[in-house]
Design a protein around this motif. Structure first.
Motif, PDB file in Angstrom:
ATOM      1  N   SER A 238       0.855  -1.190   0.000  1.00 39.62           N
ATOM      2  CA  SER A 238       0.000   0.000   0.000  1.00 39.62           C
ATOM      3  C   SER A 238       0.887   1.235   0.000  1.00 39.62           C
ATOM      4  N   ARG A 239       0.286   2.404  -0.224  1.00 40.07           N
ATOM      5  CA  ARG A 239       1.053   3.647  -0.127  1.00 40.07           C
ATOM      6  C   ARG A 239       1.657   3.813   1.264  1.00 40.07           C
ATOM      7  N   THR A 240       0.901   3.402   2.287  1.00 45.18           N
ATOM      8  CA  THR A 240       1.351   3.574   3.658  1.00 45.18           C
ATOM      9  C   THR A 240       2.686   2.886   3.900  1.00 45.18           C
ATOM     10  N   HIS A 241       2.873   1.715   3.295  1.00 40.98           N
ATOM     11  CA  HIS A 241       4.071   0.927   3.560  1.00 40.98           C
ATOM     12  C   HIS A 241       5.000   0.851   2.348  1.00 40.98           C
ATOM     13  N   HIS A 242       4.861   1.806   1.441  1.00 45.09           N
ATOM     14  CA  HIS A 242       5.660   1.752   0.227  1.00 45.09           C
ATOM     15  C   HIS A 242       7.152   1.920   0.511  1.00 45.09           C
ATOM     16  N   ALA A 243       7.491   2.554   1.625  1.00 43.76           N
ATOM     17  CA  ALA A 243       8.900   2.762   1.940  1.00 43.76           C
ATOM     18  C   ALA A 243       9.677   1.458   2.018  1.00 43.76           C
ATOM     19  N   THR A 244       9.008   0.367   2.383  1.00 45.51           N
ATOM     20  CA  THR A 244       9.692  -0.932   2.460  1.00 45.51           C
ATOM     21  C   THR A 244       9.160  -1.944   1.446  1.00 45.51           C
ATOM     22  N   ASP A 245       8.105  -1.617   0.721  1.00 49.29           N
ATOM     23  CA  ASP A 245       7.538  -2.570  -0.243  1.00 49.29           C
ATOM     24  C   ASP A 245       8.577  -3.050  -1.257  1.00 49.29           C
ATOM     25  N   TRP A 246       9.468  -2.167  -1.635  1.00 56.26           N
ATOM     26  CA  TRP A 246      10.416  -2.532  -2.686  1.00 56.26           C
ATOM     27  C   TRP A 246      11.435  -3.578  -2.228  1.00 56.26           C
ATOM     28  N   HIS A 247      11.484  -3.853  -0.912  1.00 58.28           N
ATOM     29  CA  HIS A 247      12.347  -4.917  -0.403  1.00 58.28           C
ATOM     30  C   HIS A 247      11.686  -6.296  -0.481  1.00 58.28           C
TER      31      HIS A 247
ATOM     32  N   LEU B  90       6.909 -19.550   3.641  1.00 57.08           N
ATOM     33  CA  LEU B  90       6.496 -18.248   3.133  1.00 57.08           C
ATOM     34  C   LEU B  90       5.013 -18.196   2.775  1.00 57.08           C
ATOM     35  N   LEU B  91       4.377 -17.069   3.126  1.00 58.93           N
ATOM     36  CA  LEU B  91       2.988 -16.776   2.783  1.00 58.93           C
ATOM     37  C   LEU B  91       2.914 -15.347   2.257  1.00 58.93           C
ATOM     38  N   LEU B  92       1.905 -15.077   1.414  1.00 63.05           N
ATOM     39  CA  LEU B  92       1.686 -13.719   0.907  1.00 63.05           C
ATOM     40  C   LEU B  92       0.222 -13.327   1.087  1.00 63.05           C
ATOM     41  N   GLY B  93       0.019 -12.047   1.399  1.00 57.94           N
ATOM     42  CA  GLY B  93      -1.337 -11.524   1.543  1.00 57.94           C
ATOM     43  C   GLY B  93      -1.386 -10.048   1.237  1.00 57.94           C
ATOM     44  N   GLY B  94      -2.598  -9.511   1.181  1.00 60.96           N
ATOM     45  CA  GLY B  94      -2.763  -8.108   0.834  1.00 60.96           C
ATOM     46  C   GLY B  94      -2.978  -7.180   2.005  1.00 60.96           C
ATOM     47  N   ASP B  95      -3.575  -7.680   3.099  1.00 57.16           N
ATOM     48  CA  ASP B  95      -3.845  -6.871   4.295  1.00 57.16           C
ATOM     49  C   ASP B  95      -4.525  -5.547   3.946  1.00 57.16           C
ATOM     50  N   THR B  96      -5.648  -5.628   3.251  1.00 55.54           N
ATOM     51  CA  THR B  96      -6.409  -4.438   2.869  1.00 55.54           C
ATOM     52  C   THR B  96      -7.225  -3.975   4.068  1.00 55.54           C
ATOM     53  N   THR B  97      -6.822  -2.881   4.725  1.00 59.18           N
ATOM     54  CA  THR B  97      -7.462  -2.476   5.975  1.00 59.18           C
ATOM     55  C   THR B  97      -8.271  -1.191   5.876  1.00 59.18           C
TER      56      THR B  97
ATOM     57  N   ALA C 255      -9.661   0.744  -2.729  1.00 55.92           N
ATOM     58  CA  ALA C 255      -9.902   1.440  -3.993  1.00 55.92           C
ATOM     59  C   ALA C 255      -8.668   1.416  -4.884  1.00 55.92           C
ATOM     60  N   GLU C 256      -7.478   1.460  -4.289  1.00 51.49           N
ATOM     61  CA  GLU C 256      -6.250   1.482  -5.079  1.00 51.49           C
ATOM     62  C   GLU C 256      -5.785   0.091  -5.499  1.00 51.49           C
ATOM     63  N   LEU C 257      -5.810  -0.858  -4.560  1.00 54.65           N
ATOM     64  CA  LEU C 257      -5.264  -2.187  -4.838  1.00 54.65           C
ATOM     65  C   LEU C 257      -6.268  -3.282  -4.522  1.00 54.65           C
ATOM     66  N   GLY C 258      -6.596  -3.452  -3.264  1.00 56.36           N
ATOM     67  CA  GLY C 258      -7.600  -4.438  -2.872  1.00 56.36           C
ATOM     68  C   GLY C 258      -7.103  -5.865  -2.923  1.00 56.36           C
ATOM     69  N   VAL C 259      -8.017  -6.775  -2.579  1.00 61.06           N
ATOM     70  CA  VAL C 259      -7.681  -8.191  -2.492  1.00 61.06           C
ATOM     71  C   VAL C 259      -7.127  -8.749  -3.807  1.00 61.06           C
ATOM     72  N   PRO C 260      -7.663  -8.385  -4.976  1.00 68.56           N
ATOM     73  CA  PRO C 260      -7.150  -8.984  -6.222  1.00 68.56           C
ATOM     74  C   PRO C 260      -5.682  -8.677  -6.507  1.00 68.56           C
ATOM     75  N   HIS C 261      -5.126  -7.638  -5.908  1.00 70.21           N
ATOM     76  CA  HIS C 261      -3.743  -7.250  -6.182  1.00 70.21           C
ATOM     77  C   HIS C 261      -2.760  -8.384  -5.915  1.00 70.21           C
ATOM     78  N   VAL C 262      -3.060  -9.202  -4.927  1.00 67.54           N
ATOM     79  CA  VAL C 262      -2.160 -10.301  -4.573  1.00 67.54           C
ATOM     80  C   VAL C 262      -1.928 -11.226  -5.768  1.00 67.54           C
ATOM     81  N   LEU C 263      -2.989 -11.508  -6.515  1.00 70.68           N
ATOM     82  CA  LEU C 263      -2.857 -12.399  -7.669  1.00 70.68           C
ATOM     83  C   LEU C 263      -2.584 -11.640  -8.957  1.00 70.68           C
ATOM     84  N   ARG C 264      -3.075 -10.427  -9.041  1.00 73.23           N
ATOM     85  CA  ARG C 264      -2.874  -9.647 -10.262  1.00 73.23           C
ATOM     86  C   ARG C 264      -1.416  -9.233 -10.425  1.00 73.23           C
ATOM     87  N   ALA C 265      -0.764  -8.821  -9.339  1.00 71.80           N
ATOM     88  CA  ALA C 265       0.583  -8.270  -9.439  1.00 71.80           C
ATOM     89  C   ALA C 265       1.654  -9.119  -8.757  1.00 71.80           C
ATOM     90  N   LEU C 266       1.341  -9.651  -7.572  1.00 73.93           N
ATOM     91  CA  LEU C 266       2.391 -10.323  -6.805  1.00 73.93           C
ATOM     92  C   LEU C 266       2.680 -11.735  -7.293  1.00 73.93           C
TER      93      LEU C 266
END
Length: 290
Positions: free
Chosen positions: A210-219, A236-243, A249-260
């Motif tokens: 998310s934008r909130t955690h973008h500072a470390t997303d790139w890691h 290892l597990l992956l999730g979206g944590d849409t809170t 509105a920007e990413l949402g649950v589908p982002h996990v499969l669409r992008a990650l």
């Protein structure tokens, strides 16, 4: 071993491709105006997720934060996506202080796991430590997990305190490490801590792009690759944590499969992607439910 969903227990092999940490409904005084409380919007998220091959979502919203169990069941039934709901508590700031004093946590967690429709326990740390509230909640969570086998999902505040959690839950309180899912590790991309946590046998959840955690997303992918190269793909597990509504509105649950997921397949390979999205969640969320 079975996985407890809001519509009943299923065999681990039925879980399918899983978003291991997300939210369809959530409400908190700390998120005023950003509530997720619309069943139609939740169903739309699951339909979009299913269209990308998604079959299951672990919904980490705990007791008292607007998780809406009946609505979770309705949207699961309507979309065909399995939903795992959580009991447990978040940080104290999300609750009325008088409510926290009244709650009998041992009874609450045990009842919700055995008589309700929850399949995991959510707990949370403070920032770089475990405050009295976190220790109280984790002690009750450990008792409930040791009695039922239920997995414990841990909100690590800004990704910190992973080893403190393992010392308490697995060391002092006797929870098997493979019953613990450490969340938000991407927010503190410390490779030494990540390796130590993986070596313990706990599951490591990387979540919350998310934008909130973008500072470390790139890691994120460097962290995943390092753990995979060290032989820890099976942790290892992956999730979206849409809170929030904004994050949805920007990413949402589908982002996990669409992008990650496509990036995981390109960088780590299809076998690793299958482990992270299918095989590992099926093990992490399974328990010997009575």
């Amino acid at each position: 071993m079975r996985i407890r969903t809001v519509l009943g227990d299923i065999a681990p092999g039925e879980l399918g491709v899983c978003d291991a940490h997300d939210h369809l409904f959530i409400r908190s005084p700390r998120l005023t105006g950003e509530e997720l409380d619309d069943p139609a919007a939740a169903a739309a998220q699951l339909r979009a997720f299913a269209a990308l091959g998604g079959r299951a979502v672990a919904q980490w919203t705990p007791y008292g934060m607007g998780r809406r169990i009946d609505d979770l069941a309705d949207v699961s039934r309507a979309t065909g996506v399995h939903v795992i709901a959580a009991t447990g508590l978040h940080q104290a700031a999300h609750y009325d202080a008088d409510l926290l004093k009244r709650l009998q946590l041992d009874t609450l967690f045990a009842d919700e796991l055995t008589r309700g429709r929850t399949g995991m326990i959510k707990v949370a740390t403070a920032f770089h430590g475990l405050d009295a509230h976190a220790r109280r909640v984790m002690t009750a969570a450990a008792a409930a997990s040791n009695a039922t086998g239920a997995p414990i999902g841990v909100h690590l505040e800004q990704g910190t305190s992973a080893l403190d959690v393992l010392d308490l839950l697995c060391g002092a309180l006797g929870v098997p490490p493979d019953r613990v899912i450490l969340g938000h590790l991407n927010r503190s991309p410390d490779p030494w801590v990540h390796r130590r946590a993986a070596e313990s046998g706990a599951y490591l959840a990387f979540d919350g792009p998310s934008r909130t955690h973008h500072a470390t997303d790139w890691h994120l992918f460097a962290s995943l690759a390092a753990l995979a190269e060290a032989g820890h793909t099976d942790r290892l597990l992956l999730g979206g944590d849409t809170t929030t509504a904004s994050a949805r509105a920007e990413l949402g649950v589908p982002h996990v499969l669409r992008a990650l997921r496509p990036r995981v397949e390109r960088q780590l390979g299809r076998e690793a992607a299958t482990a992270i999205f299918t095989t590992n969640p099926a093990r992490a969320f399974a328990a010997p439910w009575p």
